[in-house]
Design an enzyme around this catalytic site. Structure first.
Site, PDB file in Angstrom:
ATOM      1  CG  HIS A 183      -5.073  -9.080  -4.241  1.00 47.96           C
ATOM      2  ND1 HIS A 183      -4.068  -8.593  -3.439  1.00 47.96           N
ATOM      3  CD2 HIS A 183      -6.116  -8.245  -4.060  1.00 47.96           C
ATOM      4  CE1 HIS A 183      -4.487  -7.499  -2.834  1.00 47.96           C
ATOM      5  NE2 HIS A 183      -5.731  -7.266  -3.181  1.00 47.96           N
TER       6      HIS A 183
ATOM      7  CG  HIS B 111      -2.097  -0.959   1.030  1.00 49.58           C
ATOM      8  ND1 HIS B 111      -3.311  -0.590   0.501  1.00 49.58           N
ATOM      9  CD2 HIS B 111      -2.200  -2.283   1.287  1.00 49.58           C
ATOM     10  CE1 HIS B 111      -4.110  -1.651   0.457  1.00 49.58           C
ATOM     11  NE2 HIS B 111      -3.468  -2.689   0.923  1.00 49.58           N
TER      12      HIS B 111
ATOM     13  CG  HIS C 154      -4.820  -5.498   5.089  1.00 51.08           C
ATOM     14  ND1 HIS C 154      -4.712  -4.134   5.083  1.00 51.08           N
ATOM     15  CD2 HIS C 154      -4.630  -5.902   3.806  1.00 51.08           C
ATOM     16  CE1 HIS C 154      -4.483  -3.715   3.837  1.00 51.08           C
ATOM     17  NE2 HIS C 154      -4.441  -4.774   3.054  1.00 51.08           N
TER      18      HIS C 154
ATOM     19  CG  HIS D 239      -6.351  -0.839  -2.251  1.00 52.71           C
ATOM     20  ND1 HIS D 239      -6.738   0.354  -1.687  1.00 52.71           N
ATOM     21  CD2 HIS D 239      -6.967  -1.808  -1.559  1.00 52.71           C
ATOM     22  CE1 HIS D 239      -7.547   0.115  -0.687  1.00 52.71           C
ATOM     23  NE2 HIS D 239      -7.703  -1.198  -0.577  1.00 52.71           N
TER      24      HIS D 239
END
Ligand SMILES: [Mn+2]
Length: 422
Positions: free
Chosen positions: A164, A10, A199, A83
């Site tokens: 993912h 990120h 996460h 993302h």
């Protein structure tokens, strides 16, 4: 032979510059560690960037680090996450991919409905890598359901699948399960399944093979940091192998100490909450730590009657590295707002309530003269006030970062207020 498995970096996340730097520092530590450990290659399971168009400062640093690894003979393989790219837009990750900074092992051939994933053979180790980038749930399902499983199983050699998406069997956490696929979706016969998106650190087995979710190297949300404070370790994995997997090790990355506290405000008046909060933070050893304070429950009174800024200031003054006060979950019961409502249509009623609120609005005596003038303008000109409200109601567009969104809204708001800067 060995490789590193990193995920959910990120890069570019966080508006707070200190948090943004800590996130980058975590990535730097991961790369330095890979170089020291002399890994043969690195795999990244998506969400390398926090947005499809991330802030350029962190991008530059991240590119330098990947290039540094490359100069040590360490190739990076990367799939995309939810993302870091947008299907309808050009993404930074695509631009970097076009410069050969990393290899994206996600090519596939379609034979009717059947999807044949292509392997990329790492030249140094002969490990075979393939992967499925993160997409919207429906599309993901379609790909996993139509995989040519037999072909994948028959392929010889040491095989790695990057994905993912979470695996529902690996977690009991209800919040995570909705982002998961059942383990039966995974094609069998890989030696290592390298997961991203979730996460949280998770390890699982499928026969003799290993399924690993390293979790983010630092985290990109308040909740991530809260989990870290509660004991979730952040870092990445180094996996050793010859013909088969021979070992795996979690390498912790800890760039800052985090402390979190949650306070319930149920039924408290603003002054009571003020007192409770003051007391709660006074007992924490805050020096050089990230301090997370979350207020939940419903306050009996107005949030604006509490000067939340002074708590952050106090924590700062006592040497806290980064104080974060989260009042998003603090609701209020306000029994003073009796508004007289006039009008018959929804628009009329809304506009009437709005005008009344605007006229009752009390401005802070300490604000600047310019702001006072603008406030007076808004109180008189309800059209302008309504326009401003519409501007603030505008939502973020897909994958727009908070920073870019704020800039866009602030530019629009300034033009409504005739404050356009040249
Ligand atoms: Mn992520």
């Amino acid at each position: 032979m060995k490789f590193a498995h990193i995920t959910d970096c990120h890069i570019g996340a966080w508006r707070n510059p200190k948090l943004r730097d800590l996130n980058l520092k975590a990535f730097e530590e991961a790369i330095m560690n890979c170089i020291d450990a002399a890994v043969d290659f690195i795999v990244i399971s998506g969400d390398f960037f926090d947005a499809n168009i991330p802030q350029l400062g962190p991008v530059k640093k991240a590119v330098e680090l990947l290039r540094l690894a490359k100069s040590h003979g360490i190739q990076t393989y990367m799939i995309y996450g939810s993302h870091d790219f947008a299907m309808t837009n050009v993404s930074m990750i695509d631009i970097l991919h076009s410069t050969d900074l990393f290899i994206k092992p996600t090519e596939y051939e379609k034979d009717g409905d059947v999807i044949k994933l292509q392997f990329f053979t790492d030249p140094k180790t002969r490990a075979k890598i393939t992967g499925i980038s993160g997409r919207k749930m429906g599309l993901d399902k379609e790909i996993y359901e139509n995989l040519d499983r037999e072909g994948l199983e028959l392929e010889d050699g040491f095989k790695i699948l990057l994905l993912h998406k979470g695996i529902s069997e690996l977690t009991t956490d209800k919040a995570l399960v909705k982002d998961c696929i059942p383990i039966s979706y995974l094609p069998r016969g890989f030696d290592y399944y390298g997961g991203g998106h979730i996460h949280k650190r998770m390890e699982g087995n499928m026969g003799e093979s290993k399924i690993v979710y390293p979790g983010p190297i630092f985290g990109s949300t308040f909740e991530d940091l809260e989990q870290t404070a509660k004991g979730e370790r952040r870092g990445f994995y180094i996996i050793t192998f010859d013909k088969k997997l021979t070992g795996y090790e979690f390498i912790e990355i800890k760039v800052a100490e985090i402390i979190s506290r949650e306070l319930r405000a149920d039924g408290m008046s603003p002054s009571e909450l003020d007192r409770t909060l003051t007391e709660a933070i006074s007992s924490i050893d805050v020096k050089d730590k990230i301090i997370l304070i979350k207020l939940v429950g419903s306050l009996h009174g107005r949030r604006s009657d509490i000067d939340f800024g002074k708590f952050s200031a106090n924590l700062h003054a006592r040497g806290a590295l980064i104080p974060i006060l989260n009042i998003n979950n603090l609701t209020t019961i306000d029994d003073t707002g009796n508004l007289e409502v006039r009008g018959t249509t929804r628009v009329e009623i809304e506009s009437s309530i709005f005008k009344e609120c605007v006229s009752k609005f009390k401005t802070d005596p300490n604000i600047s003269l310019v702001t006072k003038e603008k406030m007076a303008m808004l109180c008189e000109d309800s059209e302008m006030a309504l326009k401003l409200l519409e501007t603030f109601k505008m939502e973020k567009i897909e994958n727009e970062t908070a920073g870019i969104y704020d800039e866009r809204i602030s530019t629009l708001a300034k033009s409504v207020l005739c404050l356009t800067e040249y």
